[in-house]
Design a protein around this motif. Structure first.
Motif, PDB file in Angstrom:
ATOM      1  N   UNK A   1     -77.613  53.804 104.185  1.00 33.83           N
ATOM      2  CA  UNK A   1     -76.748  54.385 105.219  1.00 33.83           C
ATOM      3  C   UNK A   1     -77.532  54.981 106.390  1.00 33.83           C
ATOM      4  N   UNK A   2     -78.710  55.533 106.151  1.00 32.14           N
ATOM      5  CA  UNK A   2     -79.612  55.980 107.212  1.00 32.14           C
ATOM      6  C   UNK A   2     -78.975  56.968 108.190  1.00 32.14           C
ATOM      7  N   UNK A   3     -78.019  57.730 107.755  1.00 33.81           N
ATOM      8  CA  UNK A   3     -77.413  58.721 108.648  1.00 33.81           C
ATOM      9  C   UNK A   3     -77.604  60.138 108.115  1.00 33.81           C
ATOM     10  N   UNK A   4     -78.657  60.318 107.312  1.00 33.21           N
ATOM     11  CA  UNK A   4     -78.953  61.637 106.760  1.00 33.21           C
ATOM     12  C   UNK A   4     -80.022  62.310 107.618  1.00 33.21           C
ATOM     13  N   UNK A   5     -79.722  63.500 108.077  1.00 30.38           N
ATOM     14  CA  UNK A   5     -80.675  64.261 108.875  1.00 30.38           C
ATOM     15  C   UNK A   5     -81.613  65.045 107.959  1.00 30.38           C
ATOM     16  N   UNK A   6     -82.639  65.627 108.581  1.00 25.43           N
ATOM     17  CA  UNK A   6     -83.574  66.455 107.808  1.00 25.43           C
ATOM     18  C   UNK A   6     -82.858  67.639 107.171  1.00 25.43           C
ATOM     19  N   UNK A   7     -81.926  68.224 107.912  1.00 27.45           N
ATOM     20  CA  UNK A   7     -81.160  69.354 107.357  1.00 27.45           C
ATOM     21  C   UNK A   7     -80.337  68.920 106.148  1.00 27.45           C
ATOM     22  N   UNK A   8     -79.775  67.715 106.209  1.00 27.22           N
ATOM     23  CA  UNK A   8     -79.001  67.209 105.070  1.00 27.22           C
ATOM     24  C   UNK A   8     -79.875  67.067 103.832  1.00 27.22           C
ATOM     25  N   UNK A   9     -81.072  66.536 104.016  1.00 24.74           N
ATOM     26  CA  UNK A   9     -81.966  66.334 102.875  1.00 24.74           C
ATOM     27  C   UNK A   9     -82.478  67.664 102.328  1.00 24.74           C
ATOM     28  N   UNK A  10     -82.756  68.613 103.219  1.00 28.21           N
ATOM     29  CA  UNK A  10     -83.185  69.935 102.747  1.00 28.21           C
ATOM     30  C   UNK A  10     -82.059  70.625 101.979  1.00 28.21           C
ATOM     31  N   UNK A  11     -80.826  70.455 102.450  1.00 30.23           N
ATOM     32  CA  UNK A  11     -79.683  71.019 101.736  1.00 30.23           C
ATOM     33  C   UNK A  11     -79.516  70.360 100.371  1.00 30.23           C
ATOM     34  N   UNK A  12     -79.811  69.059 100.308  1.00 29.55           N
ATOM     35  CA  UNK A  12     -79.759  68.351  99.028  1.00 29.55           C
ATOM     36  C   UNK A  12     -80.783  68.925  98.051  1.00 29.55           C
ATOM     37  N   UNK A  13     -81.979  69.243  98.560  1.00 29.53           N
ATOM     38  CA  UNK A  13     -83.006  69.829  97.697  1.00 29.53           C
ATOM     39  C   UNK A  13     -82.581  71.196  97.176  1.00 29.53           C
ATOM     40  N   UNK A  14     -81.869  71.951  97.994  1.00 29.89           N
ATOM     41  CA  UNK A  14     -81.417  73.267  97.546  1.00 29.89           C
ATOM     42  C   UNK A  14     -80.358  73.142  96.447  1.00 29.89           C
ATOM     43  N   UNK A  15     -79.516  72.132  96.573  1.00 29.75           N
ATOM     44  CA  UNK A  15     -78.465  71.942  95.570  1.00 29.75           C
ATOM     45  C   UNK A  15     -79.004  71.319  94.289  1.00 29.75           C
ATOM     46  N   UNK A  16     -80.045  70.505  94.443  1.00 30.36           N
ATOM     47  CA  UNK A  16     -80.595  69.813  93.276  1.00 30.36           C
ATOM     48  C   UNK A  16     -82.122  69.762  93.394  1.00 30.36           C
ATOM     49  N   UNK A  17     -82.803  70.881  93.167  1.00 25.17           N
ATOM     50  CA  UNK A  17     -84.268  70.924  93.330  1.00 25.17           C
ATOM     51  C   UNK A  17     -84.987  70.229  92.174  1.00 25.17           C
ATOM     52  N   UNK A  18     -85.433  69.009  92.412  1.00 26.51           N
ATOM     53  CA  UNK A  18     -86.131  68.229  91.392  1.00 26.51           C
ATOM     54  C   UNK A  18     -87.451  67.727  91.970  1.00 26.51           C
ATOM     55  N   UNK A  19     -88.512  67.845  91.183  1.00 29.44           N
ATOM     56  CA  UNK A  19     -89.838  67.427  91.633  1.00 29.44           C
ATOM     57  C   UNK A  19     -89.850  65.938  91.960  1.00 29.44           C
ATOM     58  N   UNK A  20     -89.263  65.137  91.079  1.00 26.64           N
ATOM     59  CA  UNK A  20     -89.258  63.689  91.290  1.00 26.64           C
ATOM     60  C   UNK A  20     -88.524  63.323  92.572  1.00 26.64           C
ATOM     61  N   UNK A  21     -87.416  64.006  92.843  1.00 25.28           N
ATOM     62  CA  UNK A  21     -86.651  63.726  94.055  1.00 25.28           C
ATOM     63  C   UNK A  21     -87.462  64.065  95.304  1.00 25.28           C
ATOM     64  N   UNK A  22     -88.141  65.218  95.290  1.00 24.57           N
ATOM     65  CA  UNK A  22     -88.938  65.620  96.451  1.00 24.57           C
ATOM     66  C   UNK A  22     -90.080  64.640  96.677  1.00 24.57           C
ATOM     67  N   UNK A  23     -90.708  64.210  95.599  1.00 25.62           N
ATOM     68  CA  UNK A  23     -91.809  63.257  95.736  1.00 25.62           C
ATOM     69  C   UNK A  23     -91.334  61.936  96.327  1.00 25.62           C
ATOM     70  N   UNK A  24     -90.157  61.487  95.915  1.00 24.72           N
ATOM     71  CA  UNK A  24     -89.625  60.230  96.456  1.00 24.72           C
ATOM     72  C   UNK A  24     -89.251  60.375  97.930  1.00 24.72           C
ATOM     73  N   UNK A  25     -88.686  61.520  98.280  1.00 28.18           N
ATOM     74  CA  UNK A  25     -88.277  61.726  99.671  1.00 28.18           C
ATOM     75  C   UNK A  25     -89.473  61.855 100.606  1.00 28.18           C
ATOM     76  N   UNK A  26     -90.581  62.372 100.091  1.00 26.38           N
ATOM     77  CA  UNK A  26     -91.764  62.584 100.938  1.00 26.38           C
ATOM     78  C   UNK A  26     -92.788  61.463 100.795  1.00 26.38           C
ATOM     79  N   UNK A  27     -92.394  60.391 100.131  1.00 28.45           N
ATOM     80  CA  UNK A  27     -93.309  59.275  99.906  1.00 28.45           C
ATOM     81  C   UNK A  27     -92.949  58.121 100.829  1.00 28.45           C
TER      82      UNK A  27
END
Length: 464
Positions: free
Chosen positions: A334-360
């Motif tokens: 979909x490619x319509x997620x902003x940085x704020x959206x992704x940071x909010x996602x991390x706050x709702x679901x803080x997972x190491x694997x998710x952060x690594x995938x998002x920053x990779x």
């Protein structure tokens, strides 16, 4: 002897009178005290101690009086004599006969009106002409232009749809009467099927739902409201339009309230429904209460959110299920997620694997989220433990891993990386902090030279 006999007869007559009086008294007592209770027996609904307390007795008597008034009021409102139905049926028959008479009269009048119009048009045309042709020829010509062949043709053209519509209205009226009859007889399962298959969906609405809801629960039998929704959703493919959003939401609520998640799963995945954000929220809330079925509820909610275009809530459901790779596919799609959206996602679901995938970096594409910004955000919103775990994972890779992250991170400025280095130093990651600062200094010493800049002498430093 005679005196004795007279006395005996008097005594016998008195005995007979006493017996008659006693019999009359017993009859009167039975007549007026048939429903009386034995005062020596305990009062139903009260303990022996309460039955000896005047206040408790007064309170209980008030309760019984209120209950009696409520039942009496219900008898006046909810029930009508059977004779009333017979009267209404007779009244309906009379009205239908009057309608038939009016339709016949209307048909005759329309026929006469149409015939007069034809004659009027023919007469006008005949007067405007030289009147050399017979008047009858003009009438026949106008009849042909109107595609009317005689009197019967006029009637058929004028009344082509009316009989069908009248018949259809009569069928619908009969359908509604039959539905009400099934409800009054307590045949709720038949009534539910009857309503679900109603012509023109006349009974597939909120009003019918409220009728079943008013019935409430019946001991030992399925909930009538649930029977209605089962029949409604199962027959959804038989109609052109899906079940509307309001009924879909109420049906899902009803199924979950009866602990019938299996039905809700079938409805959401197999039937033609109209989803809404509220429906997804209801299923998510149910999953929070029923932890055993939480994964199923999240999957159902994700389907609903995706159908509604609520992508943020959809990927949150995927994250809670631990489906990190599907989250990344969703974000790439979909490619319509902003940085704020992704940071909010991390706050709702803080997972190491998710952060690594998002920053990779994936498939030589730019990272979805800045590693530096993610670290700073985690420490700023009291997610320090997650931030430290993430730093530990990065520290294991050495300076090469850190340099790769920093080079591919185009979102985080030098000042931001310096803040990250300070956080590392404050939390005991001195080596990682030194590596970050070393990389920053090495990047600051590199100057990019344009190919078009001929004035630059690469060997200038040799001659100084």
């Amino acid at each position: 002897m005679r005196i004795i006999e007279n006395n005996s007869s008097k005594i016998q007559s008195q005995i007979d009178q006493i017996k008659q009086s006693r019999a009359a008294y017993d009859t009167k007592e039975v007549k007026y005290c048939t429903f009386s209770k034995d005062p020596s027996k305990p009062i139903p609904g009260m303990t022996l101690q309460e039955s000896m307390n005047l206040d408790a007795l007064t309170k209980y008597m008030k309760h019984l009086e209120d209950k009696y008034a409520e039942i009496k009021q219900a008898m006046l409102i909810k029930y009508v004599p059977a004779q009333r139905k017979s009267d209404l049926d007779e009244e309906m028959i009379v009205l239908l006969k009057r309608r038939d008479v009016a339709e016949n009269l209307n048909r005759k009048l329309q026929f006469c009106h149409q015939r007069l119009q034809i004659i009027s048009q023919a007469l006008t045309s005949w007067v405007k002409s030289d009147m050399s042709s017979p008047f009858q020829d003009f009438v026949e010509q106008i009849q042909k232009t109107k595609y009317l062949q005689g009197d019967q043709g006029i009637v058929e053209e004028l009344m082509e749809d009316d009989p069908h519509r009248a018949k259809e209205a009569e069928i619908m009226l009969h359908y509604i009467e039959r539905f009400n009859e099934l409800i009054s007889l307590g045949e709720y399962e038949k009534a539910a099927c009857y309503a679900a298959n109603s012509p023109r969906r006349i009974l597939r609405n909120i009003g019918t739902m409220n009728t079943f809801k008013a019935v409430g629960k019946i001991r030992g039998k399925p909930l009538p409201l649930l029977l209605f929704f089962e029949a409604l959703f199962i027959t959804s493919h038989a109609f052109r339009c899906p079940v509307d959003a309001a009924l879909t939401l109420e049906g899902i609520k009803c199924g979950l309230s009866e602990k019938r998640l299996d039905l809700v799963i079938n409805w959401v995945t197999q039937q033609r429904l109209t989803f809404s954000e509220e429906a997804g929220d209801v299923i998510c809330d149910y999953g929070e209460q029923d932890t055993y079925n939480k994964a199923k509820c999240l999957a159902l909610a994700q389907i609903i959110y995706s159908e509604c275009g609520l992508h943020k809530k959809a990927i949150l459901c995927l994250c809670k299920q631990g489906q990190t790779h599907r989250v990344m596919e969703y974000i790439q799609q979909f490619k319509d997620f902003t940085t704020d959206d992704l940071l909010q996602l991390l706050m709702s679901c803080p997972q190491i694997e998710l952060i690594q995938c998002l920053t990779k970096e994936l498939n030589e594409k730019q990272t979805s989220l800045s590693f530096g910004l993610a670290i700073l955000h985690l420490f700023s919103v009291d997610k320090k433990k997650i931030g430290i775990k993430l730093l530990q994972e990065i520290n294991k890779g050495g300076i090469d891993a850190v340099e790769g992250l920093m080079i591919n991170d185009s979102f985080c400025s030098t000042e931001r990386w310096q803040e990250v280095a300070n956080i590392c130093s404050q939390n005991g990651f001195d080596k990682l902090s030194n590596d970050i600062m070393s990389i920053l200094r090495s990047q600051a010493a590199v100057t990019e030279i344009s190919e078009e800049d001929d004035a630059v002498n690469l060997m200038e430093h040799v001659f100084w």
